[in-house]
Design a protein around this motif. Structure first.
Motif, PDB file in Angstrom:
ATOM      1  N   UNK A 235       0.864  -1.176   0.000  1.00 24.89           N
ATOM      2  CA  UNK A 235       0.000   0.000   0.000  1.00 24.89           C
ATOM      3  C   UNK A 235       0.899   1.224   0.000  1.00 24.89           C
ATOM      4  N   UNK A 236       0.736   2.105  -0.960  1.00 18.62           N
ATOM      5  CA  UNK A 236       1.587   3.293  -0.985  1.00 18.62           C
ATOM      6  C   UNK A 236       0.961   4.421  -0.163  1.00 18.62           C
ATOM      7  N   UNK A 237       1.639   5.564  -0.129  1.00 15.67           N
ATOM      8  CA  UNK A 237       1.196   6.672   0.728  1.00 15.67           C
ATOM      9  C   UNK A 237      -0.200   7.161   0.362  1.00 15.67           C
ATOM     10  N   UNK A 238      -0.568   6.990  -0.924  1.00 16.01           N
ATOM     11  CA  UNK A 238      -1.891   7.448  -1.349  1.00 16.01           C
ATOM     12  C   UNK A 238      -2.970   6.415  -1.087  1.00 16.01           C
ATOM     13  N   UNK A 239      -2.572   5.272  -0.519  1.00 18.29           N
ATOM     14  CA  UNK A 239      -3.549   4.240  -0.213  1.00 18.29           C
ATOM     15  C   UNK A 239      -3.826   3.293  -1.372  1.00 18.29           C
ATOM     16  N   UNK A 240      -3.075   3.419  -2.467  1.00 14.68           N
ATOM     17  CA  UNK A 240      -3.277   2.525  -3.605  1.00 14.68           C
ATOM     18  C   UNK A 240      -2.491   1.234  -3.387  1.00 14.68           C
ATOM     19  N   UNK A 241      -3.050   0.105  -3.908  1.00 16.01           N
ATOM     20  CA  UNK A 241      -2.397  -1.190  -3.754  1.00 16.01           C
ATOM     21  C   UNK A 241      -1.642  -1.544  -5.029  1.00 16.01           C
ATOM     22  N   UNK A 242      -0.388  -1.955  -4.887  1.00 19.54           N
ATOM     23  CA  UNK A 242       0.416  -2.342  -6.038  1.00 19.54           C
ATOM     24  C   UNK A 242       1.057  -3.700  -5.784  1.00 19.54           C
ATOM     25  N   UNK A 243       0.953  -4.591  -6.790  1.00 16.14           N
ATOM     26  CA  UNK A 243       1.643  -5.873  -6.712  1.00 16.14           C
ATOM     27  C   UNK A 243       3.091  -5.605  -7.081  1.00 16.14           C
ATOM     28  N   UNK A 244       4.011  -5.786  -6.130  1.00 19.63           N
ATOM     29  CA  UNK A 244       5.391  -5.441  -6.453  1.00 19.63           C
ATOM     30  C   UNK A 244       6.252  -6.673  -6.691  1.00 19.63           C
ATOM     31  N   UNK A 245       5.741  -7.852  -6.355  1.00 19.53           N
ATOM     32  CA  UNK A 245       6.463  -9.071  -6.683  1.00 19.53           C
ATOM     33  C   UNK A 245       5.447 -10.195  -6.716  1.00 19.53           C
ATOM     34  N   UNK A 246       5.663 -11.158  -7.610  1.00 15.92           N
ATOM     35  CA  UNK A 246       4.734 -12.273  -7.701  1.00 15.92           C
ATOM     36  C   UNK A 246       5.471 -13.488  -8.208  1.00 15.92           C
ATOM     37  N   UNK A 247       4.976 -14.673  -7.823  1.00 17.46           N
ATOM     38  CA  UNK A 247       5.538 -15.914  -8.337  1.00 17.46           C
ATOM     39  C   UNK A 247       4.361 -16.783  -8.750  1.00 17.46           C
TER      40      UNK A 247
ATOM     41  N   UNK B  53       7.895   1.942   9.366  1.00 15.72           N
ATOM     42  CA  UNK B  53       6.883   2.709   8.670  1.00 15.72           C
ATOM     43  C   UNK B  53       7.195   2.769   7.183  1.00 15.72           C
ATOM     44  N   UNK B  54       8.146   1.894   6.750  1.00 17.18           N
ATOM     45  CA  UNK B  54       8.542   1.963   5.353  1.00 17.18           C
ATOM     46  C   UNK B  54       7.759   0.988   4.478  1.00 17.18           C
ATOM     47  N   UNK B  55       7.335  -0.141   5.032  1.00 17.23           N
ATOM     48  CA  UNK B  55       6.596  -1.103   4.222  1.00 17.23           C
ATOM     49  C   UNK B  55       5.260  -1.381   4.882  1.00 17.23           C
ATOM     50  N   UNK B  56       4.183  -1.310   4.109  1.00 16.30           N
ATOM     51  CA  UNK B  56       2.897  -1.711   4.620  1.00 16.30           C
ATOM     52  C   UNK B  56       2.159  -2.434   3.518  1.00 16.30           C
ATOM     53  N   UNK B  57       1.831  -3.685   3.759  1.00 17.39           N
ATOM     54  CA  UNK B  57       1.127  -4.449   2.746  1.00 17.39           C
ATOM     55  C   UNK B  57       0.953  -5.881   3.211  1.00 17.39           C
ATOM     56  N   UNK B  58       0.742  -6.770   2.249  1.00  8.54           N
ATOM     57  CA  UNK B  58       0.556  -8.174   2.605  1.00  8.54           C
ATOM     58  C   UNK B  58       1.389  -9.070   1.696  1.00  8.54           C
ATOM     59  N   UNK B  59       1.687 -10.245   2.247  1.00 10.32           N
ATOM     60  CA  UNK B  59       2.205 -11.339   1.453  1.00 10.32           C
ATOM     61  C   UNK B  59       1.026 -12.280   1.288  1.00 10.32           C
TER      62      UNK B  59
ATOM     63  N   UNK C 259      -5.451  -3.383   2.854  1.00  9.05           N
ATOM     64  CA  UNK C 259      -5.123  -2.486   3.963  1.00  9.05           C
ATOM     65  C   UNK C 259      -5.606  -3.090   5.291  1.00  9.05           C
ATOM     66  N   UNK C 260      -6.846  -3.620   5.278  1.00 11.49           N
ATOM     67  CA  UNK C 260      -7.379  -4.217   6.502  1.00 11.49           C
ATOM     68  C   UNK C 260      -6.561  -5.430   6.927  1.00 11.49           C
ATOM     69  N   UNK C 261      -6.186  -6.257   5.933  1.00 14.38           N
ATOM     70  CA  UNK C 261      -5.423  -7.462   6.263  1.00 14.38           C
ATOM     71  C   UNK C 261      -4.047  -7.095   6.798  1.00 14.38           C
ATOM     72  N   UNK C 262      -3.484  -6.009   6.272  1.00 15.73           N
ATOM     73  CA  UNK C 262      -2.160  -5.581   6.727  1.00 15.73           C
ATOM     74  C   UNK C 262      -2.218  -5.120   8.176  1.00 15.73           C
ATOM     75  N   UNK C 263      -3.405  -4.648   8.588  1.00 15.03           N
ATOM     76  CA  UNK C 263      -3.539  -4.138   9.949  1.00 15.03           C
ATOM     77  C   UNK C 263      -3.823  -5.250  10.964  1.00 15.03           C
TER      78      UNK C 263
END
Lengths: 203, 548
Positions: B227-239, B301-307, B257-261
């Motif tokens: 999740x970037x600062x604007x709240x948008x979700x981006x897939x940054x790596x995938x297998x 506070x640098x990474x927020x997201x999910x695996x 965002x909810x799952x990350x929290x």
């Protein structure tokens, strides 16, 4: 006014690099209308000597080991407001202009190899001209005033110092830079220069 | 006497069966693989009870049979019958009431459901539940005792005893499986930590994290969504997702965002809820199916997201999900450490740059300045005009050098976030260095940051960009300098190159556009040839009060 009876401009030089002082002296010795009446390599020495010598122009290096030209300028002019000030610096124009405005100096000269500008600047400040870029100086004062409303990275003490400076600047008349000085605050004002440089480039 | 003999025989037979039971239990207990333990249990149950057919039904979370392991039914018979039973009829009775059932004739029981076609005929029946701890794990089903006999009370007791031992063995095998899984996940975590703390950069580690997460969990695919600062979700790596499918994913940022929290992993039984319809579905996979597990990947506070992983149904357990989540947690910690490491390195570089800038400022410029003054002193003493000329040229060179150093000092200090004109020019220069093949030389004169209004700054930057891109496209130059000066009444930009020059103005060179930008601010623009070669573009606008 006849130039034949004109007294030469009395100049005090302050720079903590000896090569620079020597070079300046060599340079100015050749000018008939300029007399070097004293020189010094530290802020303390300059603050002690200048009010006694009462030169027309003090040429002050901004960065010194024991202080800054901003502090010296303000401290000297607090006791001897007739001494005019030209800051001499290896900074770039923006920093120099900010320092000069905060110091209440009459102008600044960059350390450049071609010294025509420097000699000319000493003569003009000696004659009472204000050499600061007017548009830039005004804009600086305005931007400092807006920082007073929101300077998110400035401490409470910095804000107090800034308020003191801005008060002095906004009340000032154009031919005579800052006269409001408070010996206990001069060092703080000088310390504000790098912080404001950062702050103003962010704004 | 005969009675006594029969009892002795019975006793002997019982003892023999106890032996057999013990052998079976030992065999089962030494096995650590769950599936092979289940096979051994069914086989032992058949031997001990004399049943021809045996089966072990494993209960799923939904109280249906999730697995059915048989003995005595051939592969050919298996495939003729088709689907494995789900747990209706008599099998279901045992699920509802987990206690032993013995029947002489299955089809006589009111709950009997009948057999599917091609099912071997079965009449006698013995069913016994298996408990692991307090929970019913499944049931042993036995049919067709040898020679048409009924299952006896003793058969029931023996199989119950076996079921008790089996429960312990299954529990054991499960624990072993979990500890094995834990070991595999730990190994994957430590591999990532090693790579990150070695030479790896956080960005490279993302790929390794998704690869390991997928291989250890045997997932269909895996991905990291940030999740970037604007709240948008981006897939940054995938297998396990190809580029085409990646483009088709539409990630639900709110869910991510909810799952990350959440501290615990979030499980979705329908992939589409999270990833939309474009997820990479296998040829036999139902489009609504597909279980997705999202574990928080939060580091400082640098990474927020999910695996996330798309698990295969048979491998999905709560324990497994938790192991996966703790893997994600470890990976996030490693990322955090790596980032701190990177920051430290950046700080060292930063301090180094500051030191160099200070030296240039405090030593080099002072000396050049002093040297300049000496040369000018010498100039006065020089009698021969050509000596004077040379000295004057040397002073001019020194001046150019001082100016370059001043720009260099600024570049060393420059803060990319800054909104100053000088910083913007430095950034522009860096940007064009790769297009041009060399870095443009920058020269600043006057208070650029303090003395140029916002409007003029914007236009000047646009023209500088246009000018540099012209040089890059048309000029074939090997040098470009970009000088910006602020004097009492003018802001001026000069772009000088040593390229082919402009004899015939090329089309689409943007000159009219640059001119109109100048004229709109009451300024002007000129283009002329540079001696000995190249072009000089001058662009100037009057100074106005800068907007604060």
């Amino acid at each position: 006014m006849t130039r034949y009876v004109q007294r030469s401009i009395q100049v005090y030089l302050m720079d903590d690099h000896e090569v620079v002082r020597r070079g300046l002296q060599d340079l100015l010795e050749g000018k008939r209308d300029i007399t070097v009446v004293g020189e010094g390599g530290s802020a303390q020495q300059a603050m002690d000597t200048i009010p006694r010598l009462r030169p027309d122009v003090m040429v002050l290096d901004i960065h010194l080991r024991d202080g800054t030209g901003v502090e010296v300028c303000r401290a000297v002019r607090a006791v001897e407001p007739t001494v005019r000030c030209l800051l001499l610096t290896s900074d770039d124009d923006d920093e120099a202009l900010l320092s000069a405005v905060l110091a209440g100096a009459h102008g600044y000269a960059l350390k450049e190899a071609r010294t025509l500008n420097l000699v000319d600047a000493i003569r003009r400040v000696g004659a009472g001209d204000l050499l600061l870029d007017e548009v830039g100086a005004q804009s600086l004062v305005e931007r400092m005033s807006t920082l007073l409303d929101s300077g998110p990275h400035l401490s409470a003490d910095d804000m107090r110092t800034l308020a003191y400076v801005v008060d002095g600047l906004t009340g000032r008349d154009h031919d005579a830079p800052v006269v409001v000085t408070d010996p206990s605050l001069e060092r703080e004002v000088a310390a504000l220069v790098p912080k404001l440089t950062r702050e103003l480039s962010r704004a | 006497m005969r009675e006594a003999l029969a009892r002795v025989e019975d006793l002997l037979a019982t003892q023999e069966r106890v032996h057999e039971l013990l052998d079976a239990v030992v065999g089962i207990a030494t096995d650590l693989d769950l599936r092979s333990v289940l096979h051994r249990i069914v086989r032992a149950a058949c031997w001990l009870s004399g049943a021809r057919y045996g089966a072990l039904g494993v209960l799923g979370a939904d109280q249906r049979l999730s697995d059915f392991i048989t003995y005595g039914v051939t592969d050919a018979e298996h495939s003729a019958i088709g689907d494995l039973p789900q747990g209706h009829g008599i099998l279901g009775l045992l699920i509802e009431q987990p206690k032993p059932i013995r029947l002489r004739q299955i089809s006589d029981h009111p709950n009997s459901f009948g057999f599917p076609p091609h099912h071997p005929p079965m009449s006698t029946f013995l069913g016994v539940p298996i408990r692991v701890g307090e929970q019913v794990f499944g049931n042993i089903y036995l049919t067709e005792k040898t020679e048409g006999a009924e299952f006896t009370d003793e058969d029931e007791q023996v199989v119950e005893a076996l079921a008790a031992a089996a429960g312990a063995a299954i529990g054991n095998a499960r624990l072993y499986a979990i500890s094995e899984r834990r070991r595999e996940w730990l190994e994957a975590s430590s591999q990532i930590t090693r790579q990150l703390l070695g030479s790896g950069k956080p960005a490279d580690a993302f790929d390794l994290i998704v690869r390991r997460a997928r291989s250890v969990s045997d997932a269909r695919f895996s991905a990291i969504v940030l999740i970037d600062d604007d709240g948008a979700a981006t897939v940054i790596a995938a297998d396990g997702i190809d580029v085409d499918h990646l483009a088709k994913l539409s990630v639900d940022a709110r869910i991510v965002k909810e799952s990350a929290a959440h501290e615990t992993p979030s499980v979705f039984e329908d992939v589409r809820v999270v990833l939309g319809d474009g997820w990479p579905r296998g040829p036999n996979e139902d489009e609504s199916s597909g279980r997705l597990v999202l574990a928080p990947l939060v580091s400082g506070d640098s990474v927020s997201g999910v695996l996330l992983i798309a698990t295969r149904d048979e491998a999905s357990t709560v324990e497994e999900d938790n192991l996966f989540a703790s893997f994600a947690n470890q990976a996030a910690l490693a990322l955090d450490l790596a980032r701190a490491h990177e920051d430290r390195e950046a700080l060292v570089v930063y301090e180094d740059r500051e030191r160099i800038a200070r030296d240039l400022h405090d030593l080099v410029i002072q000396r050049l300045f002093a040297t300049g003054m000496q040369l000018q002193g010498a100039c006065r003493l020089a009698v021969r005009p050509e000596v004077r000329q040379r000295l004057t040229a040397a002073v001019a060179d020194l001046d150019a050098t001082i100016r370059d150093i001043r720009t260099a000092i600024f570049e060393l200090h420059t803060d990319q976030d800054s909104t100053s004109l000088k910083s913007a020019l430095v950034v522009l220069g860096h940007e064009y260095a790769s297009t041009l093949g060399f870095a443009p030389q920058l020269g600043f004169d006057g208070p650029l940051d303090t003395g140029v209004g916002a409007e003029a700054m914007e236009e000047l930057l646009a023209v500088a960009r246009e000018g540099l891109s012209n040089v890059a496209r048309h000029a074939e130059a090997s040098r470009v300098s970009l000088d910006v000066g602020v004097s009492a009444d003018t802001v001026r930009l000069r772009i000088t190159d040593d390229g082919v020059g402009i004899e015939e103005p090329a089309r689409g060179n943007g000159l009219p556009n640059m001119r109109s930008r100048a004229e709109a601010l009451g300024g002007s623009m000129s283009v002329r040839s540079n001696a000995p070669r190249g072009t000089v573009l001058e662009w100037a606008v009057p100074r106005t009060r800068p907007h604060p």
